[in-house]
Design a protein around this motif. Structure first.
Motif, PDB file in Angstrom:
ATOM      1  N   CYS A 160      23.244 -10.242 -47.869  1.00 28.91           N
ATOM      2  CA  CYS A 160      24.254 -11.096 -48.509  1.00 28.91           C
ATOM      3  C   CYS A 160      23.795 -12.547 -48.538  1.00 28.91           C
ATOM      4  O   CYS A 160      24.428 -13.381 -49.173  1.00 28.91           O
ATOM      5  N   ASN A 161      22.765 -12.824 -47.752  1.00 28.29           N
ATOM      6  CA  ASN A 161      22.244 -14.175 -47.693  1.00 28.29           C
ATOM      7  C   ASN A 161      23.306 -15.180 -47.253  1.00 28.29           C
ATOM      8  O   ASN A 161      23.515 -16.215 -47.846  1.00 28.29           O
ATOM      9  N   THR A 162      24.004 -14.811 -46.174  1.00 33.50           N
ATOM     10  CA  THR A 162      25.080 -15.705 -45.747  1.00 33.50           C
ATOM     11  C   THR A 162      25.270 -15.695 -44.232  1.00 33.50           C
ATOM     12  O   THR A 162      24.877 -14.756 -43.534  1.00 33.50           O
ATOM     13  N   VAL A 163      25.874 -16.772 -43.751  1.00 34.61           N
ATOM     14  CA  VAL A 163      26.284 -16.850 -42.348  1.00 34.61           C
ATOM     15  C   VAL A 163      27.539 -16.007 -42.176  1.00 34.61           C
ATOM     16  O   VAL A 163      28.399 -15.992 -43.045  1.00 34.61           O
ATOM     17  N   LEU A 164      27.633 -15.322 -41.055  1.00 33.12           N
ATOM     18  CA  LEU A 164      28.834 -14.535 -40.780  1.00 33.12           C
ATOM     19  C   LEU A 164      29.542 -15.086 -39.542  1.00 33.12           C
ATOM     20  O   LEU A 164      28.892 -15.412 -38.554  1.00 33.12           O
ATOM     21  N   ALA A 165      30.850 -15.151 -39.646  1.00 24.57           N
ATOM     22  CA  ALA A 165      31.626 -15.486 -38.452  1.00 24.57           C
ATOM     23  C   ALA A 165      31.579 -14.281 -37.523  1.00 24.57           C
ATOM     24  O   ALA A 165      31.319 -13.162 -37.968  1.00 24.57           O
ATOM     25  N   ASN A 166      31.835 -14.496 -36.225  1.00 18.34           N
ATOM     26  CA  ASN A 166      31.791 -13.363 -35.295  1.00 18.34           C
ATOM     27  C   ASN A 166      32.702 -12.224 -35.733  1.00 18.34           C
ATOM     28  O   ASN A 166      32.378 -11.060 -35.568  1.00 18.34           O
ATOM     29  N   GLU A 167      33.855 -12.595 -36.314  1.00 16.43           N
ATOM     30  CA  GLU A 167      34.797 -11.557 -36.754  1.00 16.43           C
ATOM     31  C   GLU A 167      34.236 -10.747 -37.925  1.00 16.43           C
ATOM     32  O   GLU A 167      34.785  -9.701 -38.270  1.00 16.43           O
ATOM     33  N   GLN A 168      33.201 -11.250 -38.568  1.00 20.35           N
ATOM     34  CA  GLN A 168      32.646 -10.539 -39.719  1.00 20.35           C
ATOM     35  C   GLN A 168      31.481  -9.635 -39.343  1.00 20.35           C
ATOM     36  O   GLN A 168      30.880  -9.009 -40.202  1.00 20.35           O
ATOM     37  N   VAL A 169      31.176  -9.624 -38.038  1.00 23.29           N
ATOM     38  CA  VAL A 169      30.108  -8.751 -37.571  1.00 23.29           C
ATOM     39  C   VAL A 169      30.770  -7.550 -36.913  1.00 23.29           C
ATOM     40  O   VAL A 169      31.524  -7.688 -35.959  1.00 23.29           O
ATOM     41  N   GLU A 170      30.523  -6.393 -37.467  1.00 25.07           N
ATOM     42  CA  GLU A 170      31.153  -5.193 -36.916  1.00 25.07           C
ATOM     43  C   GLU A 170      30.076  -4.258 -36.400  1.00 25.07           C
ATOM     44  O   GLU A 170      29.313  -3.700 -37.186  1.00 25.07           O
ATOM     45  N   GLY A 171      30.030  -4.127 -35.073  1.00 23.85           N
ATOM     46  CA  GLY A 171      29.024  -3.274 -34.450  1.00 23.85           C
ATOM     47  C   GLY A 171      27.607  -3.666 -34.849  1.00 23.85           C
ATOM     48  O   GLY A 171      26.772  -2.816 -35.134  1.00 23.85           O
ATOM     49  N   GLY A 172      27.351  -4.974 -34.906  1.00 25.03           N
ATOM     50  CA  GLY A 172      26.004  -5.449 -35.210  1.00 25.03           C
ATOM     51  C   GLY A 172      25.673  -5.444 -36.685  1.00 25.03           C
ATOM     52  O   GLY A 172      24.564  -5.792 -37.091  1.00 25.03           O
ATOM     53  N   LYS A 173      26.651  -5.019 -37.519  1.00 22.93           N
ATOM     54  CA  LYS A 173      26.379  -4.943 -38.961  1.00 22.93           C
ATOM     55  C   LYS A 173      27.326  -5.848 -39.746  1.00 22.93           C
ATOM     56  O   LYS A 173      28.413  -6.173 -39.304  1.00 22.93           O
ATOM     57  N   CYS A 174      26.850  -6.222 -40.924  1.00 18.70           N
ATOM     58  CA  CYS A 174      27.670  -7.044 -41.806  1.00 18.70           C
ATOM     59  C   CYS A 174      28.882  -6.242 -42.271  1.00 18.70           C
ATOM     60  O   CYS A 174      28.736  -5.105 -42.724  1.00 18.70           O
ATOM     61  N   TRP A 175      30.052  -6.834 -42.184  1.00 21.30           N
ATOM     62  CA  TRP A 175      31.278  -6.103 -42.556  1.00 21.30           C
ATOM     63  C   TRP A 175      31.314  -5.789 -44.036  1.00 21.30           C
ATOM     64  O   TRP A 175      32.010  -4.907 -44.486  1.00 21.30           O
ATOM     65  N   ARG A 176      30.493  -6.512 -44.834  1.00 26.05           N
ATOM     66  CA  ARG A 176      30.596  -6.369 -46.273  1.00 26.05           C
ATOM     67  C   ARG A 176      29.578  -5.372 -46.810  1.00 26.05           C
ATOM     68  O   ARG A 176      29.903  -4.480 -47.572  1.00 26.05           O
TER      69      ARG A 176
END
Ligand code: ANZ
Ligand code: ZN
Length: 838
Positions: A160-176
């Motif tokens: 995604c080429n983006t910074v993720l907030a901690n809440e956007q990291v789910e089990g070490g993976k990008c939520w999107r």
């Protein structure tokens, strides 16, 4: 007339609004009282957790108002944050619009609950008039050296080429996109909360009276002060750093230098800067690097490193135990944190459980150096580490010493030899406030090629967040997409320069909002000294336990900095803290994902605010979890209707004439009994509300009293004038006492009973302490210690009278008949024991 909650509630809400009933102004004649509930995030709708939180605060505020305090009870919105951005991307709506719409909707919901807020003080943190002062604080922190920049890790999604907030990291993976999240180093802003670590720790003492013990413990542990020693472990072979300088040792931090002779290996954090140098061009390099990276990623995404299996990897290198000369393998271990101590530990498997597990797993020698007083433990037989104090063995000149003495002795020895240094360490880290997000307060910094980092001059505040930005899901900061925002002139040299595009952590906004409420429209400074001196600190703060650490710590930190800036005359922001329990249904916290939510709006529609409030306050004391139940809300509704009927009956029986002064000496026995009940109930409700916040028992005692009052018969009341007056007085008093809990219906009933002044403007009822006792009390009669009977005696009967009455009792006559009375013991208000001979 039927009880019509809609009509009554909107009538009184209108009265409160139109007469500005809850507007707080400084009044130096009165004692102030500041009640505050943690302000909500405007997520869209209020939920039952909010309702409960605010109902609790409202009873406290309303009862304090009636008890003569000048109460301030404000409300606002913690309005910056990630969900607004998500909604913006998903629904193509501006975060600002989304937020303001939500605020408007939720404000309406709160109004329907009849909460006693001074709405003239409302604030929203996303408003430039508010975040201007967050930026102002940033500048002050910067001036004082309390804001600085350093490199630190952010979550990054490569695809995604983006910074993720901690809440956007789910089990070490990008939520999107579900690809692996990596750690990227970026320069970020920090607040130096560690400068205040010692004071934040010591001042917990001042909160002992008012804060829950467990919150104090959580804060203490979070600050985590430990006394220990830093010890140098020489490397077996020195290595060179990038500049070619020699590195000869690894420094560890230990609180257990008494175990030094048992240290058999060294563990370092995967991020340790020495690691790349240690493994460079070795056969372990690839393996160790891979392992370390995976640990780093895993750690950032999962909260529970404590419970993780201990894992590590050998680096291929050794260092030397400075007191035993042992060669100690150097491992990378998943439980060693870079941010604490030196990021390296001496591992003592015999006396540290984590090291023990680790040593067992990787077959590293275990060496016992401390034993219990009168037995010896053998390394081969150990099934867990021996972590208690004991006597040193195998420890050279320190053998035979008690371990707690050795702690000091070995520390001194190491200092003398120049191998170690006594150190104090705190777990507390500086507060990273940079967020690569759009919907937050821009950090007021400008970067100039010539002048470097230049703070925005105060007069140029606020640095306004552009509202017309099209949010995309890429990049390391959305504000970089706005040329208009990004490009500016350097305040120093006037040349072209660029703005900082990071925004502040929303915890910054909520770290001082309680102070802003005291002077919400002040334009000179974030707070007005005069208002702060009158209103602060918050007397009662109420909110969820989930904020027990960060929010409260940051608010305490900000208060201390404000004090040092001369803005406030207090060390601590919140004198008392109440952490309310959760609202649960079917045994689980109400949440959308569990599908067990109850919508407050539907309840308000069907039952009205007074019933909902009653339910929330009656079902459990505030600090306990509240279990939702349909019967509970039905019960609350029935109770209010019963009260309504009782008032109607009172008017039928007594008319709306004013009652005469009731003289306890001139009324009938029955009337006196009711009168005493009323005074007892005033006392109970007052103490429950004031001292213990146990609104559930307060409500219960009102309910009991109302049952008893209702059980009087029409005929009894009609034929006894003193009872009639007392009856009416009793009903009036119950309505009066119930008001903080169900203010709308009580105001209405009060008026129906013929009262002219509103309850809001009526002082809280007093009780007559001579009427607190019941007129008769029941005493247990024992004969030779065995319960044989009970008698009723006047509450004020003396010993002689009690004895006289006791010996008139038939059972007593039967058991004492022709026997010798040896003695009679009276335990006041409880029992009479008659000791008889054969
Ligand atoms: C040797 C030792 C022997 C330890 C023993 C404990 C028991 P607190 O109280 O939390 O300060 N430690 C030090 N730095 C660490 C880090 N960065 N990551 C993980 N663990 C770290 O605890 C200090 C102890 O925690 C230190 O004392 C160290 O282990 C470990 F029988 O050193 B000890
Ligand atoms: Zn410049």
């Amino acid at each position: 007339m039927e009880y019509d909650h809609k009509k009554i509630e909107s009538k009184w809400q209108k009265v409160w609004e139109e007469t500005n009933s809850f507007k707080a102004d400084i009044d130096r004649e009165k004692k102030k009282y500041y009640v505050l509930e943690m302000f909500p995030y405007p997520s869209g709708k209020i939920h039952m957790g909010h309702v409960r939180n605010y109902a609790i605060g409202d009873v406290i505020a309303r009862s304090k108002m009636r008890m003569g305090y000048n109460v301030i009870h404000p409300m606002g919105w913690d309005a910056f944050g990630l969900p607004a951005e998500n909604a913006a991307i998903k629904n193509k709506i501006q975060p600002a619009k989304w937020t303001i719409d939500n605020i408007n909707f939720m404000r309406n919901q709160l109004k329907k609950l009849g909460l006693s807020y001074d709405w003239t003080r409302e604030i929203a943190t996303c408003h430039p008039d508010y975040y201007k002062w967050c930026q102002w604080f940033f500048l002050k922190f910067y001036e004082k050296g309390l804001a600085y920049k350093k490199e630190s890790f952010v979550n990054w999604c490569n695809s995604c080429n983006t910074v993720l907030a901690n809440e956007q990291v789910e089990g070490g993976k990008c939520w999107r996109c579900e690809s692996e999240v990596i750690q990227k180093k970026m320069m970020q802003w920090f607040f130096k909360i560690t400068d205040y670590a010692e004071e934040l720790l010591n001042d917990l003492e001042k909160l002992k009276e008012g804060w829950p013990e467990r919150v104090l413990i959580m804060q203490r542990n979070w600050i985590g002060k430990s006394y220990g020693t830093e010890i140098e472990f020489p490397l077996k072979e020195a290595i060179k750093d990038e500049k070619g300088d020699l590195i000869k040792s690894i420094k560890v931090f230990t609180t257990r230098q008494d175990t030094l002779f048992g240290a058999t290996f060294v563990s370092i954090a995967p991020e340790h800067p020495i690691l790349p140098l240690l493994i460079k061009e070795s056969k372990e390099e690839e393996k160790v690097k891979k392992f370390s990276e995976s640990i780093i990623a895993e750690r950032r995404s999962s909260q529970n490193i404590e419970s993780k299996e201990k894992e590590g990897i050998f680096t291929g290198k050794y260092c030397i135990n400075p007191v035993t000369g042992w060669e100690m393998p150097i491992y990378v271990a998943n439980f060693v944190l870079m941010e604490y101590g030196t990021g390296a530990i001496m591992a003592v498997p015999a006396h540290d459980q984590r090291d023990f597990e680790f040593a067992k797993k990787y077959n590293i020698p275990i060496k016992v150096v401390i034993t219990p007083k009168d037995n010896e433990i053998k390394a081969e037989e150990m099934t867990e580490a021996f972590i208690d104090e004991g006597i040193l063995i195998n420890s050279g000149e320190f053998s035979g010493m008690k371990s707690n003495e050795a702690l000091e002795k070995i520390a001194n020895y190491l200092e003398e030899k120049g191998i170690g240094k006594k150190t104090v360490n705190y777990k507390l880290r500086d507060w990273g406030i940079s967020r690569q997000r759009y919907w937050g307060a821009p950090i007021p910094i400008i970067y100039c090629d010539r002048c470097g980092t230049v703070p925005v001059p105060e007069k140029d505040l606020p640095v306004v967040l552009p509202l017309d930005l099209k949010l995309k899901f890429v990049g390391d900061s959305p504000l970089k997409d706005s040329k208009e925002f990004l490009e500016t002139k350097c305040p120093k040299c006037g040349g072209n320069a660029k703005r900082e595009t990071d925004t502040m952590d929303t915890f910054v906004d909520s770290s001082w909002y309680f102070a802003r409420f005291c002077s919400p429209r002040y334009e000179e400074l974030p707070v007005k000294k005069e208002d702060m001196d009158y209103w602060m600190p918050v007397d009662q703060y109420i909110g969820g336990i989930e904020h027990a650490i960060l929010h409260l710590l940051y608010a305490r930190f900000f208060t201390k900095v404000m004090r040092d800036l001369g803005l406030i005359n207090a060390d601590e922001p919140f004198t008392s803290l109440l952490t309310q329990g959760m609202v649960i249904k079917d045994g689980a916290k109400m949440s959308k994902s569990k599908g067990n939510v109850v919508d407050p709006d539907e309840l308000l529609e069907k039952y009205g605010a007074d019933t909902v409030r009653t339910f929330c306050l009656f079902a459990a004391p505030p600090e306990k979890d509240l279990e939702w139940s349909d019967e509970g809300i039905e019960g609350a509704s029935r109770f209010i209707i019963r009260l309504w009927r009782l008032v109607e009956r009172t008017n039928t029986l007594c008319g709306s004439s004013e009652i005469k002064q009731i003289d306890k000496n001139k009324i009938s026995k029955k009337a006196e009994k009711i009168l005493r009940l009323v005074h007892r109930t005033i006392n109970k409700v007052t103490t429950d509300i004031q001292k213990r916040y146990h609104f559930n028992t307060a409500i219960a005692s009102i309910m009991e009293a109302i049952n008893e009052i209702s059980s009087l018969k029409d005929e009894e009341i009609k034929e006894d004038e003193t009872l009639r007056d007392t009856f009416k007085f009793a009903v009036l008093t119950m309505v009066n006492l119930y008001w903080p809990i169900a203010p709308h219906v009580c105001e209405e009933l009060w008026q129906l009973l013929g009262e002219k002044e509103t309850l809001l403007n009526t002082p809280w009822p007093n009780y007559d302490s001579s009427l607190l006792e019941e007129e008769e009390i029941t005493l247990v009669i024992q004969i030779n210690g065995k319960v044989r009977s009970r008698i009723n005696v006047p509450a004020d009967a003396d010993e002689e009278k009690i004895k006289e009455l006791a010996f008139q009792n038939d059972k007593v006559k039967e058991y004492t008949n022709s026997k010798k009375i040896i003695k009679t013991i009276i335990v006041p208000k409880r029992l009479i024991n008659i000791v008889v001979g054969k």
